[in-house]
Design a protein around this motif. Structure first.
Motif, mmCIF file in Angstrom:
data_model
loop_
_atom_site.group_PDB
_atom_site.id
_atom_site.type_symbol
_atom_site.label_atom_id
_atom_site.label_comp_id
_atom_site.label_asym_id
_atom_site.label_seq_id
_atom_site.Cartn_x
_atom_site.Cartn_y
_atom_site.Cartn_z
ATOM 1 N N SER A 139 0.745 -5.041 0.500
ATOM 2 C CA SER A 139 1.015 -3.730 1.086
ATOM 3 C C SER A 139 2.244 -3.765 1.973
ATOM 4 C CB SER A 139 -0.198 -3.249 1.889
ATOM 5 O OG SER A 139 -0.380 -4.014 3.071
ATOM 6 N N TYR A 143 9.882 0.044 0.098
ATOM 7 C CA TYR A 143 9.988 1.468 -0.202
ATOM 8 C C TYR A 143 9.747 2.296 1.054
ATOM 9 C CZ TYR A 143 9.555 -0.402 -4.890
ATOM 10 O OH TYR A 143 9.751 -1.121 -6.029
ATOM 11 N N GLU A 144 10.387 1.899 2.133
ATOM 12 C CA GLU A 144 10.201 2.579 3.408
ATOM 13 C C GLU A 144 10.636 4.033 3.346
ATOM 14 O OE1 GLU A 144 11.227 1.853 8.157
ATOM 15 O OE2 GLU A 144 11.904 0.453 6.623
ATOM 16 N N ARG A 156 3.556 6.142 0.180
ATOM 17 C CA ARG A 156 3.230 5.052 1.103
ATOM 18 C C ARG A 156 1.743 5.060 1.457
ATOM 19 N NH1 ARG A 156 5.811 6.249 5.736
ATOM 20 N NH2 ARG A 156 7.168 7.925 5.020
ATOM 21 N N GLN A 175 5.248 -3.656 -0.255
ATOM 22 C CA GLN A 175 5.446 -2.313 -0.784
ATOM 23 C C GLN A 175 6.028 -1.387 0.281
ATOM 24 O OE1 GLN A 175 4.830 -0.904 -3.837
ATOM 25 N NE2 GLN A 175 4.207 -2.804 -4.812
ATOM 26 N N LEU A 176 5.454 -1.402 1.467
ATOM 27 C CA LEU A 176 5.895 -0.483 2.518
ATOM 28 C C LEU A 176 7.309 -0.796 2.983
ATOM 29 C CD1 LEU A 176 2.629 -0.271 4.646
ATOM 30 C CD2 LEU A 176 3.558 1.472 3.115
ATOM 31 N N THR A 189 2.815 6.480 8.911
ATOM 32 C CA THR A 189 2.343 6.956 7.610
ATOM 33 C C THR A 189 0.964 7.595 7.726
ATOM 34 O OG1 THR A 189 3.616 5.227 6.466
ATOM 35 C CG2 THR A 189 1.819 6.266 5.246
#
Length: 494
Positions: A20, A27-28, A35, A23-24, A91
Motif C-alpha cells: 500500500s 501514485y500520490e 488511493r 501504491q500511495l 486520503t
C-alpha cells in the motif's frame, strides 16, 4: 471463522502495508477514490484479526485471554502505524467527506457502503485498541512490526503530533458513521439491495506518469472487493492489482526499510530541527574493472549479465499512427558489450565513466576497440549501473544514409541536448524476481529524461554518455532490496 489457520500471518499483513505504501507513494497524484481503494484493500486484510478481537472480548473471563489479545495487537500494529502517515490521513479525510456527500445526495454505491460498514469501523477499532497502549508497548509493537529505525527512534518524541493525525481520522469518519440517516441506511436490508457497483478506480500508467505517448496495452487484474471485480483497463491507466498470496515470501530481507519506514520527510517533525546526518556509503571492497568483470561476467549464471531476446519487446510499426499496431523488435542497432554494477565510494558517484580509467570504455580502448560507444550511467541509491553499447561500423544501416535507422541515429547523435532528451526512451522490466519488484516495473516506454535530470557527454567519433542524476523512490528501493540481497556490490577504484 473456522480456526486460527485462516488468520492472515503477520508477514502477510506487513507485506500488504508495504504494498500500500508503494501504491500511495508511486501514485500520490491519483484521485482520492483510487488511493482510498488501496486503503480499502489493505484494511480489509486485517478484518479477521478484528473479528478475533471481538470474540476474545466476549469471553466470560477476559483475564484468561491476555496473551491472545497481545497477539491480536501485534497483528494490528502494521495498520495502526500506517494510519499515522500524512498521505493516508489526508486520503481518509477526503474519502469520509465524499461519503457524507453521497449519503446527502442518495448516491451511495457498493464501494461507499462497504467502506462505511467494514473499512472505516476496522480503522476506528484499530485506533481505539492500540492508541490507549503505553509508550513502552508502542515501542515493542514497532519492533515486532519491524518499522524503520528512524520511526522507532522518533515515534514517542512525536506522540502528540502523531496522535493528532489519528484524531483527524476519527473525527472525519465518526462525522459520517454517527449520522442517524447513515445508521438507518446501513441497518436497512432494502438499502443494500439497490446499490450499484462503482467502476474500479484506475491509476496513471507508467507511460502517463512519464508524460510519454499513450500507447499502453491493456493490463489485466483481479481484485478481492466487489468494487474492483468489474475493473477493466483503459488507455493510459491501469487497474489496481492486489498482491497474490505467497508474494510476501518472495521479499528479500525482512528488515527492508524502503517500504515500511511509515514516514516521509513531511511526516518527521523532529527531522526539521535536527541536522541532517551524513549519508552512509555501502561498504564494499575496492576492485578494478578487470576484477569486477571476472566476478560478474557475461552469461546466464548467477551474478552475471547478458543481452535479452529482442523478440520479447514490442515496438511501434510503420503504421502505428494509423492503426496503433506494434510488432516484435528487430535486431538492435548497437551491441550491448558490458554491464557494470558498483557501490558508490566515499567520493561519490563517477559522473563521467567514459573517461574514467577503471571502466569499460577506457579498458576497451586499451584493448584496441575503436568502435563508437553509447554509455548510460545510472545512479540508483548507493549504487551505479553502467551499460555500454557499441556501434558496428560495418552494419548495413550505417552505410545507408536513407535507412530509417540511420536517419534516427544521426538526428539523435548530432542534435542538441534538448532534442536528445525528447528522444531517449527507456523500457524497464523484471522477467524473474519477487512479485512486488516485477509489478514495480511496467514494460512500457517512458521518456526517462523527463523523470530524471541528465547530462550528455559527447566526444565525436568516440562516445556519447548519458549520465543520470540519482534516482530514488519506492520502485528503486524495492528493486535495490532484492539486488543487495542477491548480488555482492563491486566498488570501483576512485
Amino acid at each position: 471463522m473456522g480456526g486460527d489457520t485462516q488468520l492472515p500471518t503477520l508477514r502477510r499483513l506487513k507485506f500488504m502495508v508495504r504494498w500500500s505504501q508503494w501504491q500511495l507513494k508511486a501514485y500520490e497524484t491519483a484521485s482520492v477514490e483510487a488511493r482510498m481503494a488501496v486503503l480499502d484493500e489493505v484494511t480489509r486484510a486485517f478484518a479477521p484479526w478484528i473479528q478475533r478481537l471481538y470474540l476474545l472480548r466476549a469471553q466470560p473471563e477476559p483475564w484468561m485471554v491476555e496473551a491472545d489479545v497481545a497477539e491480536v495487537q501485534e497483528h494490528l500494529a502494521p495498520l495502526f502505524f500506517l494510519l499515522h502517515r500524512r498521505l493516508v490521513v489526508e486520503t481518509i479525510e477526503a474519502a469520509a467527506s465524499a461519503l457524507g456527500k453521497d449519503f446527502d445526495q442518495c448516491t451511495v454505491d457498493g464501494a461507499g457502503a462497504d467502506r462505511a460498514r467494514v473499512v472505516f469501523p476496522i480503522m476506528l477499532e484499530t485506533i481505539s485498541t492500540l492508541d490507549r497502549l503505553s509508550p513502552v508497548a508502542h515501542s515493542q509493537l514497532l519492533k515486532v512490526s519491524q518499522a524503520s529505525a528512524k520511526l522507532q527512534a522518533t515515534f514517542n518524541d512525536q506522540r502528540v503530533h502523531r496522535r493528532r493525525r489519528l484524531q483527524f481520522i476519527v473525527a472525519a469518519v465518526c462525522q459520517v458513521l454517527e449520522r442517524a440517516d447513515v445508521k438507518q441506511s446501513l441497518e436497512d436490508p432494502k438499502f443494500w439491495a439497490h446499490l450499484q457497483i462503482r467502476p474500479a478506480p484506475t491509476f496513471p500508467s507508467a507511460a502517463a506518469i512519464a508524460h510519454s505517448t499513450s500507447d499502453d496495452e491493456t493490463v489485466s487484474s483481479r481484485a478481492s472487493s466487489p468494487a474492483l471485480q468489474s475493473a477493466t483497463a483503459r488507455r493510459g491507466v491501469t487497474p489496481l492489482e492486489l498482491p497474490p498470496h505467497g508474494a510476501e515470501d518472495e521479499v528479500a530481507g525482512e528488515n527492508d526499510e524502503a517500504f515500511f519506514s511509515l514516514s516521509d520527510n513531511s511526516d518527521d517533525e523532529t527531522a526539521r530541527r535536527r541536522p541532517k546526518a551524513a549519508r552512509s556509503r555501502v561498504k564494499a571492497p575496492r576492485r578494478s574493472f578487470r576484477q569486477r568483470s571476472e566476478l560478474c561476467p557475461r552469461g546466464h549464471l548467477p551474478n552475471s549479465w547478458n543481452r535479452g531476446d529482442c523478440r520479447h519487446w514490442r515496438i511501434r510499426s510503420e503504421t502505428y499512427f494509423r492503426d496503433r499496431r506494434k510488432l516484435p523488435c528487430a535486431e538492435t542497432m548497437l551491441e550491448l558489450v558490458n554491464c557494470d554494477w558498483v557501490a558508490i565510494g566515499e567520493d561519490g558517484p563517477v559522473t563521467r565513466v567514459s573517461t574514467h580509467p577503471d571502466f569499460y570504455p577506457a579498458c576497451a580502448r586499451k584493448d584496441g576497440d575503436k568502435r563508437f560507444l553509447l554509455v548510460t550511467n545510472f545512479v540508483l541509491g548507493d549504487y551505479q549501473a553502467i551499460m555500454t553499447m557499441a556501434l558496428n561500423p560495418d552494419a548495413a544501416w550505417v552505410s545507408d544514409d536513407s535507412s530509417p535507422q540511420s536517419r534516427v541515429w544521426r538526428s539523435f547523435l548530432h542534435g542538441d541536448d534538448d532534442t536528445r532528451r525528447q528522444r531517449v526512451k527507456l523500457i524497464l522490466a523484471v522477467e524473474e524476481g519477487p512479485w512486488l519488484v516485477k509489478k514495480a516495473f511496467i514494460k512500457k516506454p517512458m521518456l526517462i529524461c523527463k523523470l530524471l535530470q541528465c547530462k550528455f557527454h559527447h566526444e565525436p567519433n568516440d562516445y556519447l554518455e548519458i549520465a543520470f542524476e540519482r534516482a530514488t523512490g519506492a520502485t528503486v528501493g524495492c528493486s535495490l532490496a532484492v539486488v543487495k540481497a542477491q548480488v555482492a556490490p563491486l566498488r570501483s577504484v576512485a
